[in-house]
Motif scaffolding. Structure first.
Motif, PDB file in Angstrom:
ATOM      1  N   SER A 384       0.822  -1.212   0.000  1.00 25.27           N
ATOM      2  CA  SER A 384       0.000   0.000   0.000  1.00 25.27           C
ATOM      3  C   SER A 384       0.851   1.253   0.000  1.00 25.27           C
ATOM      4  N   ARG A 385       1.968   1.217   0.706  1.00 23.31           N
ATOM      5  CA  ARG A 385       2.856   2.379   0.712  1.00 23.31           C
ATOM      6  C   ARG A 385       3.418   2.639  -0.688  1.00 23.31           C
ATOM      7  N   LEU A 386       3.765   1.564  -1.403  1.00 27.09           N
ATOM      8  CA  LEU A 386       4.260   1.733  -2.766  1.00 27.09           C
ATOM      9  C   LEU A 386       3.154   2.254  -3.680  1.00 27.09           C
ATOM     10  N   VAL A 387       1.960   1.683  -3.569  1.00 28.54           N
ATOM     11  CA  VAL A 387       0.835   2.132  -4.394  1.00 28.54           C
ATOM     12  C   VAL A 387       0.556   3.612  -4.158  1.00 28.54           C
ATOM     13  N   ALA A 388       0.552   4.033  -2.905  1.00 32.47           N
ATOM     14  CA  ALA A 388       0.257   5.434  -2.576  1.00 32.47           C
ATOM     15  C   ALA A 388       1.314   6.367  -3.161  1.00 32.47           C
ATOM     16  N   ARG A 389       2.571   5.965  -3.133  1.00 29.50           N
ATOM     17  CA  ARG A 389       3.622   6.806  -3.701  1.00 29.50           C
ATOM     18  C   ARG A 389       3.458   6.935  -5.214  1.00 29.50           C
ATOM     19  N   VAL A 390       3.096   5.847  -5.867  1.00 33.78           N
ATOM     20  CA  VAL A 390       2.929   5.889  -7.323  1.00 33.78           C
ATOM     21  C   VAL A 390       1.721   6.738  -7.702  1.00 33.78           C
ATOM     22  N   LEU A 391       0.594   6.522  -7.034  1.00 32.55           N
ATOM     23  CA  LEU A 391      -0.635   7.232  -7.397  1.00 32.55           C
ATOM     24  C   LEU A 391      -0.566   8.713  -7.043  1.00 32.55           C
ATOM     25  N   SER A 392       0.245   9.075  -6.062  1.00 37.20           N
ATOM     26  CA  SER A 392       0.378  10.487  -5.685  1.00 37.20           C
ATOM     27  C   SER A 392       1.447  11.206  -6.503  1.00 37.20           C
ATOM     28  N   GLY A 393       2.136  10.480  -7.369  1.00 34.70           N
ATOM     29  CA  GLY A 393       3.162  11.086  -8.196  1.00 34.70           C
ATOM     30  C   GLY A 393       4.520  11.196  -7.529  1.00 34.70           C
ATOM     31  N   GLN A 394       4.668  10.630  -6.335  1.00 35.73           N
ATOM     32  CA  GLN A 394       5.954  10.691  -5.643  1.00 35.73           C
ATOM     33  C   GLN A 394       6.934   9.646  -6.169  1.00 35.73           C
ATOM     34  N   ALA A 395       6.431   8.677  -6.907  1.00 35.47           N
ATOM     35  CA  ALA A 395       7.279   7.648  -7.512  1.00 35.47           C
ATOM     36  C   ALA A 395       6.671   7.276  -8.861  1.00 35.47           C
ATOM     37  N   THR A 396       7.500   6.702  -9.721  1.00 36.36           N
ATOM     38  CA  THR A 396       7.063   6.324 -11.065  1.00 36.36           C
ATOM     39  C   THR A 396       7.349   4.850 -11.304  1.00 36.36           C
ATOM     40  N   LEU A 397       6.398   4.167 -11.912  1.00 35.19           N
ATOM     41  CA  LEU A 397       6.606   2.767 -12.241  1.00 35.19           C
ATOM     42  C   LEU A 397       7.620   2.629 -13.372  1.00 35.19           C
ATOM     43  N   PRO A 398       8.324   1.506 -13.427  1.00 36.34           N
ATOM     44  CA  PRO A 398       9.188   1.242 -14.584  1.00 36.34           C
ATOM     45  C   PRO A 398       8.341   1.127 -15.856  1.00 36.34           C
ATOM     46  N   SER A 399       9.005   1.074 -16.983  1.00 30.50           N
ATOM     47  CA  SER A 399       8.295   0.880 -18.253  1.00 30.50           C
ATOM     48  C   SER A 399       7.628  -0.487 -18.271  1.00 30.50           C
ATOM     49  N   ARG A 400       6.687  -0.646 -19.193  1.00 32.97           N
ATOM     50  CA  ARG A 400       6.004  -1.935 -19.311  1.00 32.97           C
ATOM     51  C   ARG A 400       7.017  -3.053 -19.522  1.00 32.97           C
ATOM     52  N   ALA A 401       7.965  -2.850 -20.431  1.00 37.67           N
ATOM     53  CA  ALA A 401       8.965  -3.884 -20.723  1.00 37.67           C
ATOM     54  C   ALA A 401       9.790  -4.235 -19.485  1.00 37.67           C
ATOM     55  N   GLN A 402      10.145  -3.231 -18.699  1.00 43.36           N
ATOM     56  CA  GLN A 402      10.912  -3.492 -17.482  1.00 43.36           C
ATOM     57  C   GLN A 402      10.081  -4.262 -16.466  1.00 43.36           C
ATOM     58  N   MET A 403       8.800  -3.901 -16.326  1.00 41.48           N
ATOM     59  CA  MET A 403       7.941  -4.614 -15.381  1.00 41.48           C
ATOM     60  C   MET A 403       7.769  -6.073 -15.786  1.00 41.48           C
ATOM     61  N   VAL A 404       7.594  -6.326 -17.076  1.00 41.48           N
ATOM     62  CA  VAL A 404       7.478  -7.705 -17.568  1.00 41.48           C
ATOM     63  C   VAL A 404       8.759  -8.479 -17.275  1.00 41.48           C
TER      64      VAL A 404
END
Length: 520
Positions: A384-404
């Motif tokens: 949940s802490r990671l999700v909150a950081r991503v959704l609030s713009g404090q962190a960014t997910l890797p690219s689709r290719a990197q996540m795969v």
């Protein structure tokens, strides 16, 4: 008690959380704390607690309060080794919701029927309370949704056969010949309740038991030994470590028939990685049922005869005059409202078991990763802490290719560690490694070398105390160091027992192997 949300009219949100169990509550709290105020939680029932609230009468958690608590909502001092009943844990979650002012954001009696992606990339949810729109969807409905029974259950027509999800107490099993199929943690506790009153109890295990440990060793919760000094060892050391642990249980079994049975059952574990390659069963229910009440362990059921009155196992053992069958065979994860968007529900294919690469941050799934040891509550919180950081713009997910790529690498390692069990239970994770992975992504992993130099006592707590959520509040984003240090100071250290000794021997062997490597 149900609390009514005053929020009834706003139907468009930045984020919607589904499910008011522990995962949904902590996800909502972390979103609010990250500054996302336009958020609501939808719960189909009239209360918080999710599946726990409706479970059987005698349920109490298999993780101690040290692991069941959230990292910034301390428990009463000196209670880390207690194990909560379902009432106590729902009381804790109720107090948590009050402490962090979650109630105004929760809508009860609101079932989500469908969740459809909109052309703009958001979500349109059809609920019993009308349509709800959201930019982001967080699903926290839990793993234990759809009961699973073996195919042969359809041939049982002459006697009662129920799933553990239907079990409330042992009264109906009194003086009966009962076959219990399955032996996870809840199954082990239920087995002991039934064996105490049944005429005869058989326990059918297709793949043998998980690794059995007690809830407590003396006055200390046994899971206090789920600490960094032991569980951050490479999983391939598990085979040798397991031999040491079984030998220690055999030695202690000279004074305890139950512990002797624990050693026998753990010796049946087939995984080549021993304790590191199989589910943990933090309950002495099965060995106690065998030793104290004469329960009999059998292998898997191969044949059903006389409409269930007679069962025959794969090894040819015949179980006659069966009166009742209870399936403690687990659940299938099912999220019906996501059927169109996510037809393949496979946590192994998601980035860290949370984000579906094709959907990015539009969808997050919290609570679908299941640790073999440790506890799901700290896992949910870090997710949940990671999700909150991503959704609030404090962190960014890797690219689709990197996540795969990350998901593929993680999946291959988990297949090697957990074998067929991990391939069947797709959300299975190695607790210590998974928690550390999430913490490093968030940036809240404890700085062990700095602690060793500046605060040796706290370093010892982090290394030999329970590896629970407060360790990840010491530093980095979301840190609450004063609260974290107070919690950690109250945590008991693992006794210098056979677990610690086996871990130290394993580390010494690793150092010796490094020392013998030829120089390049």
């Amino acid at each position: 008690m149900k609390k009514i949300s005053p929020m009834q009219h706003d139907q468009t949100f930045k984020a919607v959380v589904v499910g008011a169990g522990p995962g949904g509550l902590v996800a909502l709290k972390e979103l609010l704390e990250a500054g996302i105020r336009n958020v609501c939680l939808l719960e189909k029932s009239d209360r918080i607690g999710g599946l726990f609230a409706g479970s059987y009468d005698g349920l109490y958690l298999t993780s101690s309060a040290a692991f069941s608590m959230f990292s910034d909502f301390p428990i009463q001092q000196g209670t880390a080794s207690t194990f909560w009943t379902k009432q106590q844990v729902t009381d804790y979650w109720t107090a948590y919701a009050t402490e962090f002012d979650l109630w105004p954001h929760i809508r009860f009696d609101t079932k989500v029927n469908t969740a459809i992606r909109t052309p703009g990339g958001g979500w349109e949810l059809a609920t019993d309370d009308g349509p709800v729109a959201a930019a982001h969807l967080i699903v926290a409905t839990g793993n234990n949704v759809a009961p699973v029974v073996p195919e042969w259950a359809a041939d049982v027509t002459a006697i009662p056969a129920l799933h553990s999800s239907q079990y409330r107490n042992s009264e109906a099993f009194k003086d009966k010949t009962v076959v219990i199929v399955g032996g996870g943690e809840s199954g082990a506790d239920i087995t002991l309740e039934i064996a105490a009153v049944a005429k005869r109890t058989f326990v059918s295990l297709r793949n043998g038991p998980g690794w059995i440990v007690p809830r407590k060793r003396g006055e200390i919760a046994a899971d206090i030994s789920t600490h960094r000094a032991f569980w951050t060892l490479p999983y391939w050391t598990g085979q040798r470590i397991s031999k040491d642990l079984i030998e220690a249980d055999r030695e202690r079994g000279k004074k305890s028939d139950v512990l002797a049975e624990v050693a026998r059952l753990n010796g049946m574990v087939a995984s080549p990685h021993g304790i590191r390659g199989v589910f943990g069963t933090k309950s002495l229910g099965l060995p106690r049922a065998i030793v104290e009440h004469g329960a009999t362990l059998t292998d898997g059921i191969a044949q059903v005869k006389e409409e269930g009155r007679v069962l025959v196992t794969h090894s040819g053992v015949r179980l006659d005059n069966v009166d009742m069958i209870l399936f403690a065979t687990g659940f299938r994860t099912d999220v019906p409202f996501l059927a169109d968007t996510l037809p393949e529900f496979d946590p192994r294919a998601w980035f860290k078991g949370i984000f579906v690469p094709d959907l990015g941050d539009a969808l997050a799934l919290v609570g679908f990763s299941r640790p073999t040891f440790g506890s799901q509550f700290p896992v949910m919180e870090l997710q949940s802490r990671l999700v909150a950081r991503v959704l609030s713009g404090q962190a960014t997910l890797p690219s689709r290719a990197q996540m795969v790529s990350v998901a593929s690498t993680d999946s291959a390692r988990l297949s090697d560690q957990f074998g067929a069990t991990g391939d069947r239970v797709r959300g299975l994770v190695d607790y210590a490694r998974y928690m550390n992975d999430l913490a490093r992504i968030i940036g809240c992993h404890p700085r062990l070398w700095r602690l060793a130099l500046t605060s040796p006592r706290m370093w010892v707590k982090v290394l030999f105390g329970p590896m629970q959520g407060a360790q990840f509040r010491l530093t980095g984003p979301g840190s609450k160091p004063d609260t974290a240090k107070a919690i950690l100071r109250d945590m008991p250290l693992s006794p210098f027992n056979h677990i610690v000794k086996a871990g130290l021997r394993a580390r010494l062997r690793l150092l010796m192997q490094l020392g013998r490597r030829p120089r390049a």
